[in-house]
Design a protein around this motif. Structure first.
Motif, PDB file in Angstrom:
ATOM      1  N   ASP A  43      41.944  99.249 -20.692  1.00 54.01           N
ATOM      2  CA  ASP A  43      43.053  98.925 -19.525  1.00 54.01           C
ATOM      3  C   ASP A  43      43.429  99.797 -18.703  1.00 54.01           C
ATOM      4  O   ASP A  43      44.322 100.379 -18.855  1.00 54.01           O
ATOM      5  N   GLY A  44      43.252  99.539 -17.472  1.00 52.45           N
ATOM      6  CA  GLY A  44      43.798 101.020 -16.530  1.00 52.45           C
ATOM      7  C   GLY A  44      44.022  99.649 -15.474  1.00 52.45           C
ATOM      8  O   GLY A  44      45.171 100.118 -14.567  1.00 52.45           O
ATOM      9  N   THR A  45      45.360  98.501 -16.172  1.00 50.62           N
ATOM     10  CA  THR A  45      46.181  98.132 -15.837  1.00 50.62           C
ATOM     11  C   THR A  45      47.377  99.100 -14.758  1.00 50.62           C
ATOM     12  O   THR A  45      47.292  98.799 -13.617  1.00 50.62           O
ATOM     13  N   VAL A  46      47.598  99.721 -15.390  1.00 52.27           N
ATOM     14  CA  VAL A  46      48.913 100.537 -15.468  1.00 52.27           C
ATOM     15  C   VAL A  46      48.360 101.625 -14.366  1.00 52.27           C
ATOM     16  O   VAL A  46      49.516 102.454 -13.668  1.00 52.27           O
ATOM     17  N   LEU A  47      47.540 101.618 -14.026  1.00 48.63           N
ATOM     18  CA  LEU A  47      47.286 102.500 -12.278  1.00 48.63           C
ATOM     19  C   LEU A  47      46.174 101.457 -11.528  1.00 48.63           C
ATOM     20  O   LEU A  47      45.867 101.926 -10.624  1.00 48.63           O
ATOM     21  N   GLU A  48      47.411 100.156 -11.483  1.00 50.49           N
ATOM     22  CA  GLU A  48      47.234  99.554 -10.361  1.00 50.49           C
ATOM     23  C   GLU A  48      47.664  99.751  -8.447  1.00 50.49           C
ATOM     24  O   GLU A  48      46.768  99.329  -7.661  1.00 50.49           O
ATOM     25  N   ASP A  49      47.441 101.195  -8.482  1.00 52.18           N
ATOM     26  CA  ASP A  49      47.244 101.457  -7.253  1.00 52.18           C
ATOM     27  C   ASP A  49      45.964 101.983  -6.752  1.00 52.18           C
ATOM     28  O   ASP A  49      46.049 102.285  -6.081  1.00 52.18           O
ATOM     29  N   GLU A  50      45.626 102.324  -8.331  1.00 51.58           N
ATOM     30  CA  GLU A  50      44.155 103.033  -8.176  1.00 51.58           C
ATOM     31  C   GLU A  50      43.133 101.839  -6.933  1.00 51.58           C
ATOM     32  O   GLU A  50      43.110 100.529  -8.373  1.00 51.58           O
ATOM     33  N   PRO A  51      41.704 102.169  -6.690  1.00 44.11           N
ATOM     34  CA  PRO A  51      41.528 100.573  -6.513  1.00 44.11           C
ATOM     35  C   PRO A  51      40.724 100.700  -7.104  1.00 44.11           C
ATOM     36  O   PRO A  51      40.449 101.341  -8.040  1.00 44.11           O
ATOM     37  N   GLY A  52      41.185  99.253  -7.662  1.00 48.62           N
ATOM     38  CA  GLY A  52      39.796  98.100  -8.666  1.00 48.62           C
ATOM     39  C   GLY A  52      40.611  98.471 -10.185  1.00 48.62           C
ATOM     40  O   GLY A  52      39.789  97.781 -11.088  1.00 48.62           O
ATOM     41  N   MET A  53      41.650  99.151  -9.673  1.00 42.53           N
ATOM     42  CA  MET A  53      42.289  99.080 -11.210  1.00 42.53           C
ATOM     43  C   MET A  53      43.383  97.653 -11.941  1.00 42.53           C
ATOM     44  O   MET A  53      43.582  97.739 -12.973  1.00 42.53           O
ATOM     45  N   ALA A  54      43.441  96.915 -10.737  1.00 44.96           N
ATOM     46  CA  ALA A  54      44.850  95.843 -11.166  1.00 44.96           C
ATOM     47  C   ALA A  54      44.390  95.252 -12.247  1.00 44.96           C
ATOM     48  O   ALA A  54      45.142  94.018 -13.464  1.00 44.96           O
ATOM     49  N   ASP A  55      42.624  94.742 -11.852  1.00 46.59           N
ATOM     50  CA  ASP A  55      42.750  93.606 -13.199  1.00 46.59           C
ATOM     51  C   ASP A  55      41.708  94.418 -14.564  1.00 46.59           C
ATOM     52  O   ASP A  55      40.911  93.730 -14.923  1.00 46.59           O
ATOM     53  N   PHE A  56      41.123  95.356 -14.317  1.00 46.41           N
ATOM     54  CA  PHE A  56      40.228  96.287 -15.240  1.00 46.41           C
ATOM     55  C   PHE A  56      40.602  96.305 -16.828  1.00 46.41           C
ATOM     56  O   PHE A  56      41.303  97.767 -17.418  1.00 46.41           O
ATOM     57  N   LYS A  57      40.464  95.517 -17.796  1.00 45.23           N
ATOM     58  CA  LYS A  57      40.626  96.087 -18.933  1.00 45.23           C
ATOM     59  C   LYS A  57      39.663  94.698 -19.901  1.00 45.23           C
ATOM     60  O   LYS A  57      38.811  92.809 -19.019  1.00 45.23           O
ATOM     61  N   LYS A  58      38.885  95.423 -20.330  1.00 46.60           N
ATOM     62  CA  LYS A  58      37.382  94.146 -21.215  1.00 46.60           C
ATOM     63  C   LYS A  58      36.887  95.036 -22.558  1.00 46.60           C
ATOM     64  O   LYS A  58      37.336  96.508 -22.813  1.00 46.60           O
ATOM     65  N   ALA A  59      36.558  94.980 -23.575  1.00 46.08           N
ATOM     66  CA  ALA A  59      36.063  95.559 -23.718  1.00 46.08           C
ATOM     67  C   ALA A  59      34.159  95.898 -23.776  1.00 46.08           C
ATOM     68  O   ALA A  59      34.334  95.395 -23.507  1.00 46.08           O
ATOM     69  N   PHE A  60      33.976  96.825 -24.059  1.00 41.91           N
ATOM     70  CA  PHE A  60      32.372  97.758 -24.753  1.00 41.91           C
ATOM     71  C   PHE A  60      31.940  97.519 -25.369  1.00 41.91           C
ATOM     72  O   PHE A  60      31.717  98.477 -26.458  1.00 41.91           O
ATOM     73  N   ILE A  61      31.141  96.663 -26.193  1.00 39.61           N
ATOM     74  CA  ILE A  61      30.270  96.233 -27.087  1.00 39.61           C
ATOM     75  C   ILE A  61      28.772  97.023 -27.417  1.00 39.61           C
ATOM     76  O   ILE A  61      27.884  95.983 -26.752  1.00 39.61           O
ATOM     77  N   ASN A  62      28.019  97.391 -28.264  1.00 39.20           N
ATOM     78  CA  ASN A  62      26.896  98.328 -28.256  1.00 39.20           C
ATOM     79  C   ASN A  62      26.355  98.985 -26.595  1.00 39.20           C
ATOM     80  O   ASN A  62      25.316  98.697 -26.034  1.00 39.20           O
TER      81      ASN A  62
END
Length: 184
Positions: free
Chosen positions: A60-79
């Motif tokens: 969840d990189g949404t706290v780094l919203e000033d960084e490019p592409g981070m505003a909605d970067f929240k996900k789970a990675f399985i296998n």
């Protein structure tokens, strides 16, 4: 549920994590991992960091919203499977919830391609770069049994040895609950 974070020195952090059976219901665990990560002010958390040797991590990189592409970067990675990493390596000061209060520069390649399953068990294959790639690489290392300190020069590792030993004994100040392997 907020889990304690497993500290440096615990064997689970050095094991290559096992695959999760396709279709396994991970909804609650993923919610718990996000809750645990947020309670510790983290931007990524791998299952081994809560004592589970399975191939799962959340970001969840949404706290780094000033960084490019981070505003909605929240996900789970399985296998997840890292398919390719490329580009000019770049240094950035990394930290880790399992190694509190230590930050060091780590060089990582700029881009990656990864295959994984999302929370609904849909297979994805995606490319990431910049800060997104770095967060994924850091968390992916955890499910491979690696930690960011493994990338440091031998001298730097020797200088950190005492601090790392203290962390493994639970002699560290954190704002979150920890599980230290050598705590008496």
């Amino acid at each position: 549920m907020i889990y304690p974070i497993v500290m440096y020195g615990d064997a689970v952090l050095r094991q290559k994590a096992g695959d999760i059976a396709p279709g396994t219901d991970l909804k609650q665990l993923i919610e718990d991992m996000y809750e645990t990560m947020h309670a510790a002010s983290g931007i990524g958390l791998a299952a081994p960091q809560i004592g589970k040797s399975i191939r799962l991590f959340v970001v969840d990189g949404t706290v780094l919203e000033d960084e490019p592409g981070m505003a909605d970067f929240k996900k789970a990675f399985i296998n997840p499977q890292m398919l390719e990493e490329w580009g000019e390596p770049w240094d950035y000061e990394e930290g880790c919830l399992s190694i509190p209060n230590i930050r060091e520069k780590v060089a990582r390649k700029a881009r990656l391609r990864i295959r994984y399953f999302d929370e609904q068990w849909n297979q994805k294959e995606e490319e990431y770069d910049g800060m997104q790639a770095r967060i994924i690489q850091h968390e992916y290392d955890h499910i491979e049994g690696k930690m960011f300190v493994d990338y440091l020069p031998a001298l730097k590792k020797r200088l950190l040895k005492g601090k790392l030993t203290d962390i493994s004994k639970g002699k560290v100040d954190t704002e979150y609950r920890i599980a230290a392997p050598l705590k008496k």
